[in-house]
Enzyme design. Structure first.
Site, PDB file in Angstrom:
ATOM      1  CB  CYS A 146      42.181 -18.330 -30.857  1.00 11.60           C
ATOM      2  SG  CYS A 146      41.996 -17.159 -29.493  1.00 11.60           S
ATOM      3  CB  CYS A 204      48.908 -16.020 -27.332  1.00 11.17           C
ATOM      4  SG  CYS A 204      47.391 -15.352 -26.619  1.00 11.17           S
ATOM      5  CB  CYS A 214      48.726 -19.776 -28.835  1.00 13.31           C
ATOM      6  SG  CYS A 214      47.309 -20.903 -28.738  1.00 13.31           S
ATOM      7  CB  CYS A 266      41.236 -28.911 -17.346  1.00 13.35           C
ATOM      8  SG  CYS A 266      41.496 -27.190 -17.775  1.00 13.35           S
ATOM      9  CB  CYS A 279      39.484 -27.184 -14.438  1.00 19.80           C
ATOM     10  SG  CYS A 279      40.593 -25.829 -14.885  1.00 19.80           S
ATOM     11  CB  CYS A 299      43.826 -22.881 -12.376  1.00 15.25           C
ATOM     12  SG  CYS A 299      45.162 -23.707 -13.254  1.00 15.25           S
ATOM     13  NE  ARG A 346      47.622 -29.098 -13.234  1.00 13.90           N
ATOM     14  CZ  ARG A 346      46.633 -28.240 -13.000  1.00 13.90           C
ATOM     15  NH1 ARG A 346      46.496 -27.186 -13.741  1.00 13.90           N
ATOM     16  NH2 ARG A 346      45.786 -28.466 -12.015  1.00 13.90           N
TER      17      ARG A 346
HETATM   18  N1  SAM Z   1      42.050 -19.298 -24.898  1.00 14.11           N
HETATM   19  C1  SAM Z   1      42.118 -19.388 -23.494  1.00 14.11           C
HETATM   20  C2  SAM Z   1      43.129 -18.472 -22.890  1.00 14.11           C
HETATM   21  O1  SAM Z   1      44.120 -18.147 -23.535  1.00 14.11           O
HETATM   22  O2  SAM Z   1      42.922 -18.059 -21.747  1.00 14.11           O
HETATM   23  C3  SAM Z   1      42.311 -20.775 -22.991  1.00 14.11           C
HETATM   24  C4  SAM Z   1      43.294 -21.737 -23.602  1.00 14.11           C
HETATM   25  S1  SAM Z   1      45.006 -21.263 -23.627  1.00 14.11           S
HETATM   26  C5  SAM Z   1      45.663 -22.428 -24.762  1.00 14.11           C
HETATM   27  C6  SAM Z   1      45.624 -21.681 -22.010  1.00 14.11           C
HETATM   28  C7  SAM Z   1      47.087 -21.482 -21.727  1.00 14.11           C
HETATM   29  O3  SAM Z   1      47.846 -22.488 -22.357  1.00 14.11           O
HETATM   30  C8  SAM Z   1      47.750 -20.207 -22.150  1.00 14.11           C
HETATM   31  O4  SAM Z   1      47.500 -19.130 -21.289  1.00 14.11           O
HETATM   32  C9  SAM Z   1      49.217 -20.586 -22.130  1.00 14.11           C
HETATM   33  O5  SAM Z   1      49.780 -20.295 -20.848  1.00 14.11           O
HETATM   34  C10 SAM Z   1      49.205 -22.097 -22.359  1.00 14.11           C
HETATM   35  N2  SAM Z   1      49.824 -22.447 -23.647  1.00 14.11           N
HETATM   36  C11 SAM Z   1      49.291 -22.265 -24.867  1.00 14.11           C
HETATM   37  N3  SAM Z   1      50.153 -22.657 -25.832  1.00 14.11           N
HETATM   38  C12 SAM Z   1      51.266 -23.091 -25.206  1.00 14.11           C
HETATM   39  C13 SAM Z   1      52.519 -23.606 -25.664  1.00 14.11           C
HETATM   40  N4  SAM Z   1      52.801 -23.721 -26.950  1.00 14.11           N
HETATM   41  N5  SAM Z   1      53.436 -23.974 -24.743  1.00 14.11           N
HETATM   42  C14 SAM Z   1      53.170 -23.839 -23.415  1.00 14.11           C
HETATM   43  N6  SAM Z   1      52.007 -23.352 -22.930  1.00 14.11           N
HETATM   44  C15 SAM Z   1      51.062 -22.968 -23.814  1.00 14.11           C
HETATM   45  C1  DTB Z   2      47.919 -24.269 -18.859  1.00 11.62           C
HETATM   46  O1  DTB Z   2      48.546 -23.439 -18.168  1.00 11.62           O
HETATM   47  N1  DTB Z   2      48.467 -25.161 -19.658  1.00 11.62           N
HETATM   48  C2  DTB Z   2      47.481 -25.946 -20.363  1.00 11.62           C
HETATM   49  C3  DTB Z   2      46.180 -25.466 -19.689  1.00 11.62           C
HETATM   50  N2  DTB Z   2      46.601 -24.365 -18.879  1.00 11.62           N
HETATM   51  C4  DTB Z   2      45.000 -25.167 -20.473  1.00 11.62           C
HETATM   52  C5  DTB Z   2      47.514 -25.782 -21.843  1.00 11.62           C
HETATM   53  C6  DTB Z   2      48.838 -26.133 -22.435  1.00 11.62           C
HETATM   54  C7  DTB Z   2      48.672 -26.029 -23.918  1.00 11.62           C
HETATM   55  C8  DTB Z   2      49.923 -26.439 -24.650  1.00 11.62           C
HETATM   56  C9  DTB Z   2      49.801 -26.252 -26.101  1.00 11.62           C
HETATM   57  C10 DTB Z   2      48.742 -27.096 -26.750  1.00 11.62           C
HETATM   58  O2  DTB Z   2      48.633 -28.309 -26.493  1.00 11.62           O
HETATM   59  O3  DTB Z   2      48.017 -26.562 -27.614  1.00 11.62           O
HETATM   60 FE1  SF4 Z   3      43.676 -17.895 -28.165  1.00  7.33          FE
HETATM   61 FE2  SF4 Z   3      45.772 -19.462 -27.812  1.00  7.33          FE
HETATM   62 FE3  SF4 Z   3      45.827 -16.986 -26.874  1.00  7.33          FE
HETATM   63 FE4  SF4 Z   3      44.168 -18.834 -25.707  1.00  7.33          FE
HETATM   64  S1  SF4 Z   3      46.408 -18.860 -25.744  1.00  7.33           S
HETATM   65  S2  SF4 Z   3      43.684 -16.707 -26.280  1.00  7.33           S
HETATM   66  S3  SF4 Z   3      43.651 -20.050 -27.541  1.00  7.33           S
HETATM   67  S4  SF4 Z   3      45.709 -17.580 -29.057  1.00  7.33           S
END
Ligand code: SAM
Ligand code: DTB
Ligand code: SF4
Length: 329
Positions: free
Chosen positions: A64, A68, A71, A108, A139, A199, A271
């Protein structure tokens, strides 16, 4: 036996603007008072023993371009996650069938995109239609959407779109630099206008202050309409991301955040999202008492671990919780 008095504020549960001062006053309550307020509000709108169960699938993992800081899928960080391609329709549908067999009511699909391109969106629309045909709620979380893209997803049958504010507007810049808070609010507006349920939640434990947690809850509760679903994630610290090694937040502060979300968004499903793998059963039970009424089930979130389905089943049995039927929200 005398009835327990209901606090006047808890009686007023219609959606309304929440100021930071009001949310701060919730956080400042003694823990028993806060939990009582949350339980009172929760019981007014929901069966306190019913928990909505969703299952997540990463349909496009890694690579990606966004930065973030939490992430593991960002290509800015070395986390050992290789960039994959968008999964095939039949693979996605067999995962959805398995999720349904395990008791999930919603499926989802998450993609590590900044925003989907139109060709990929066509393929996701086919997945949404296939998931709906299995009798599951659908979702998706695909990054930023235009108004036209949101309308196309709605037409394909999408029930919910996940797009998080993540944290307060003030702390946001410490976590993400490649898109701003306004971009997120715009996407949420397009989703809402398309008639898709929203959501939207955030992450706790990223080194933010209590003031930032207050700012997040106030921002979520004061959206033009409160989100139908509010994921509260406890940061999963992944080696290689800038947030790995962040000091662990007092878990009671996480429970307080769940309770504040419950009180400020009385009709939303809250959630207990990422981070359950590292929580004790007792801490999860406290979160349910604080008003959480949804989880992700399945041994994987997107790329990180989640408790085994059997473990969650046993926890539900021990607490007398049952899975919520679809359409409860
Ligand atoms: N790329 C898309 C976005 O960012 O909107 C969708 C997937 S993204 C992984 C969805 C959400 O997962 C993020 O907004 C964040 O709140 C959560 N998330 C990602 N990595 C995480 C982590 N290490 N711990 C907790 N929540 C996480
Ligand atoms: C959200 O708020 N939490 C979920 C879902 N929306 C997509 C994602 C959590 C991702 C946690 C890190 C991972 O497994 O990569
Ligand atoms: Fe990309 Fe992760 Fe950010 Fe979603 S949360 S936009 S997958 S870097």
């Amino acid at each position: 036996m005398t009835a327990i008095p209901v606090p006047a504020e808890a009686a007023a549960t219609a959606p309304r603007f929440w100021s930071r001062d009001e949310v701060a006053a919730l956080f400042a309550l003694p823990f028993p008072d806060l939990i009582f307020r949350a339980q009172t509000v929760h019981r007014r709108h929901f069966d306190p023993c019913a928990v909505q169960v969703s299952t997540l699938l990463s349909i496009k993992t890694g690579g990606c371009p966004e930065d973030c800081a939490y992430c593991p899928q960002s290509l800015h960080y070395e986390t050992g996650i290789a960039a994959g391609k968008l999964m095939a329709l039949d693979e996605v549908l067999s995962a959805a069938r398995a999720a349904k067999a395990n008791g999930a009511s919603r499926f989802c699909m998450g993609a590590a995109w900044r925003a989907p391109n139109d060709r990929d969106l066509d393929r996701v629309c086919a997945m949404v239609a296939g998931v709906k045909a299995l009798g599951l709620e659908s979702c998706a979380t695909l990054g930023m959407l235009s108004a036209v893209q949101a309308a196309r997803l709605k037409e394909a049958g999408l029930d919910y779109y996940n797009h998080n504010l993540d944290t307060s507007p003030e702390f946001y810049g410490e976590i993400i630099t490649t898109r701003d808070y306004r971009d997120r609010l715009d996407t949420l507006g397009h989703v809402r206008d398309a008639g898709i349920h929203v959501c939207c939640g955030g992450i706790i434990g990223m080194g933010e202050s209590r003031e930032d947690r207050i700012g997040l809850i106030a921002a979520l509760a004061s959206l033009p309409e409160p989100p139908e679903s509010v994921p509260i994630n406890f940061l999963v610290q992944v080696e290689g991301t800038p947030l790995a090694g962040t000091g662990r937040l007092d878990p009671f502060e996480f429970v307080r955040t769940v309770a504040a979300a419950r009180i400020a968004m009385p009709r939303s499903v809250v959630r207990l999202s990422a981070g359950r793998e590292e929580m004790s059963d007792e801490l999860q039970a406290l979160c349910f008492l604080a008003g959480a009424n949804s989880i992700f089930a399945g041994d994987r979130l997107l790329t990180t671990a989640n408790p085994a389905v059997e473990h969650d089943r046993a926890l539900f049995r021990r607490l007398g919780l049952v899975a919520m039927e679809a359409d409860r929200e």
